[in-house]
Structure formats: structure tokens, C-alpha cells
Design a protein around this motif. Sequence first.
Motif, short mmCIF file in Angstrom:
data_model
loop_
_atom_site.label_atom_id
_atom_site.label_comp_id
_atom_site.label_asym_id
_atom_site.label_seq_id
_atom_site.Cartn_x
_atom_site.Cartn_y
_atom_site.Cartn_z
N PRO A 43 1.17 -1.24 -0.18
CA PRO A 43 -0.02 0.29 0.25
C PRO A 43 0.54 1.45 0.04
CG PRO A 43 -0.49 -1.36 2.04
CD PRO A 43 0.67 -1.97 0.95
N PHE A 44 1.87 1.31 0.86
CA PHE A 44 2.48 2.51 0.48
C PHE A 44 4.10 2.30 -0.25
CE2 PHE A 44 0.09 2.11 4.72
CZ PHE A 44 -0.64 3.49 4.33
N HIS A 45 4.78 3.46 -0.34
CA HIS A 45 6.31 3.47 -0.56
C HIS A 45 6.95 3.92 -0.11
CE1 HIS A 45 8.26 3.88 -4.54
NE2 HIS A 45 9.21 4.53 -3.95
N HIS A 75 3.00 6.60 -6.49
CA HIS A 75 2.76 4.92 -5.74
C HIS A 75 0.85 4.92 -5.24
CE1 HIS A 75 3.45 1.08 -3.80
NE2 HIS A 75 3.01 1.32 -3.10
N ASN A 80 -1.90 3.18 -4.21
CA ASN A 80 -2.29 1.91 -3.16
C ASN A 80 -2.79 0.94 -4.08
OD1 ASN A 80 -2.75 0.05 -1.15
ND2 ASN A 80 -3.59 1.60 -0.01
N TRP A 110 -5.16 -0.84 -3.46
CA TRP A 110 -6.70 -1.16 -2.42
C TRP A 110 -7.01 -0.52 -3.33
CZ3 TRP A 110 -4.16 -1.87 2.84
CH2 TRP A 110 -3.56 -3.26 3.10
N ASN A 111 -6.83 0.85 -3.70
CA ASN A 111 -7.93 1.87 -3.94
C ASN A 111 -9.19 1.63 -4.91
OD1 ASN A 111 -6.74 4.21 -2.25
ND2 ASN A 111 -5.16 4.86 -4.05
#
Lengths: 132, 330
Positions: B59-61, B296, B298, B300-301
Motif C-alpha cells: 500500500p505504501f512506497h 505510488h 495504493n 487497494w484504492n
Amino acid sequence: MYDGSKIIAGLIVFVGLFTFPFLYNMGKASAKPEPKIDTPVIQQLAEKKCVEPKSFMRAEHMKLLNEWRDSAIRKAKRVYVGAEGKEYTISLQNTCMKCHSNKKKFCDECHNYMAVKPYCWDCHLEPKEKKL
Amino acid sequence: MRALFSFIVVIALVAIVFVGVKGANLEFLFGVIIPYAALATFIIGFIYRVVKWGRSPVPFHIPTTCGQQKTLPWIKDSKIENPSTTAGVIARMALEVLVFRSLFRNLKTDLREGPRLAYGSDKWLWLAGLAFHWSFLIIAFRHLRFFMQDVPVVVQWVEGLDSFLQIGAPLLYITDVIIITAVTYLFLRRVYIPQVRYISLAADYFPLFLILGIAISGVLMRYFIKVHVVGVKELAMGLVSFNPTIPEGIGVIFYIHLFLICVLFAYFPFSKLMHMGGVFLSPTRNLANNSRMVRHVNPWNYPVKVHTYEEYEEEFREKMKMAGLPVEKE
């Protein structure tokens, strides 16, 4: 899968590396080594016996040769007493190779199969074998 | 206790194969069936674990940044420690995988009088880890001579280099000495340092004892309790050409060695040993730190319904004017 192409490429490399022996040997016939002891000198022997029993020689010959080397070269001791009390002269060329004069069919047979390169012949002269 | 438990498990494994081969003549089970089953478990389990990781979104960079990030042209950026390009990431991964770069930065902390916290360099873990992993790799590579009819020159070169000290006969392998020393150090470290002992689990000790068992059984077999080595190669060649044979009189120590390796293979996908695949899938290592250049997203977005200010003003312009609020478009 995220970054699927990269992960699958990596997995293909992984499977390739760990199944390499299987892939390499596909469709190749493997031959067992069969060391020969049918030299003229051995055939003339009344009792076909090496300095020690066969099972010992098969497993420990390299260790024995190493000890013989140290004994003859470093301690100048040239007599070896076998398991049965019989005495032998410690000499690769005059004792071992006298009977086993067929280096290619005896020594090399297993050594090549196992990819072992003993350094005996770095110092000793390799026996000249007659072409049959 | 956790170390003792792992130790007893490894001893039990040795006892099982000893009784199985010596007492019950189960050579075919330990020499053919278990090796195939273990290799299949290893490969399928490994792929399963890696695919499962691959399906988890990041989810995160989150690359770790160990140097100056790429920024204004007159500020020198750290191209490998804080990579902004794929080439930089490849260099960083190569350093990580081949020479354990991050472990090289390992520090020890010490609470001194004062109280004052002191940090010091601690390279022993890095050194032992590196020695262990590289020895293991070389040993595994050397074993190819048992699996190929005509042994490639490369394997013979590696073997020649490994035994170039020419000590004894059969020649002593340098990696044999290094791996046993390194694994022993890695075990003693876990026992000796209280903090490390506190966090060590049976799952940490077990692979150590297992690998030590493999190394010791291999060393015993090569230098001390001899086996019928030509028979060993016949068995190995039979396995890799799917034409299994069990030659006579190999010796039980070989079956112990082989069984411990099989246990290692089968245990691999279920354990921390999966770091072999995991190191390549670490988002803190394999992402470029280019979050200022590339957004980046996510994974999930989901599409969020938004109401922009333009739309808002369009909707309420008249009411805003009546209330005396400033509007952008008249």
C-alpha cells in the motif's frame, strides 16, 4: 499478482536452478565404472590379494597412499606390514602399479566417474600402457 | 530449553534413519521416496509462498533510505544507498543478496555508566553469516559432481580451489572447515548473548542444528567413516534420471546425510529459511525511492466519488452570490 512478470521470471530461474540435474541428465544414459583387475601380473598370482582386504582398499586407499608417501619420503621407512602380517615394500610404482599396471582401466575408471583428480602423477611418472 | 528441544529433534531424525536403514532395511524409502517427496515439497511450497507474497499489495512506497535522496541537481545524491532508478535498485539488491550490505551496518548497543547509551560496530554476525552462506553455496555447487555423468570443468575448478591446500587424503575442503565454524559461531551467539537468547525460538535453533548435522555427517563420510562413494553417485544419478537404484553396501552414514538434507528441503517452505526468496520481495529494498517523481498508487484504492470546487460552485453559485460570498466565475 503485483509485478507478476518479474516474480514469475524469478520463479522460473529458481525452478531451473533446483531441477538443473534433472534437466541436464534428460535422455542421457549413465554408465557405471567397472575397474578391471585382469593384468598379467595379477593373473599369475596364486592368491589374488592386495596389501589389505578389498573393502578396506576401496574406502581407504587414498589414505593408505598418503601414509605410504609420508612414510617413504619423510621417514625413509619403506616396509609396510599388511593386515595378515605380510611385508610389502612401500612404493607406488614398484608395489601398487606392478600389479595394477592398467591405470586407465583401474585407477581412472572410478576417478573419472567421480571427477577426482589425485595428484599422484604430479610427481610420479605415469605408467606407459601398451595399446591392446 | 528451546535449543535443547531442537537438538533432540535432530538427534531423533538421525535415530529414525539409523534404525530404518540398519534395522528395517528401508533403503528404498530413505534413498528414493523421501528425496523425491522432499524435493517436490520444497519446489511446490516455495512457489506457493512466493506467489502468496506476490499477491499481497504494497500500500505504501516504503524503501529504506540510507543516503541522500535525489533532489536538486547541486546536491549529490546517494545512488545505491537511496536509489532513484531501477539500475540503482539492482545494484542495491545485488549488494544485499551477495554481500549482506544491511547486516554490515549491524551495531551493538551498550548501556554504560551515566547512564549513557553507547553504540559500537559489530561485524561478527555479518562475517559469520557471509562465511556460512557462501560456504553452503560452494558446497552445494560442488555436489553437482554426484549428479552429472561428465562433470563440467567449472565444478572441477571450484573443487580444485576449495581443496587447494592439499591437506590429507581425501583432500580437505576449506569450505567444510568454514561452514562448521560459522554455524557453530551462529549457534553460540544465540546462546551467549542474553538479548539474542531471549528472542531465539526453536525455529531459530532447529535449522542451525539441522545444517550442522548435515555438515558433520558429510565431513564424517568424506574423511572418517568411509562410504562406497561410487555407489553414492550411482544412487544420485538414478534419482536425477528417474531410474532409481539402490546400490549395495553404501553405508548408513550416507542415508543419515541424505535424510537430513531431505528434512531441510521439506522444512524450507514452512520456515524462516524462506528468506532465500523473501529477500527479493522486500519492498523496503526492491523499490526505488522515486516518490517525488512517480506517484505510488495504493492497489487497494477504489474509485472515490469526489465533488470538486468547480462543481460545488456550479451548484451553489446563485445562493453564494445572494449571501455575498465571492465566486470565481460570474
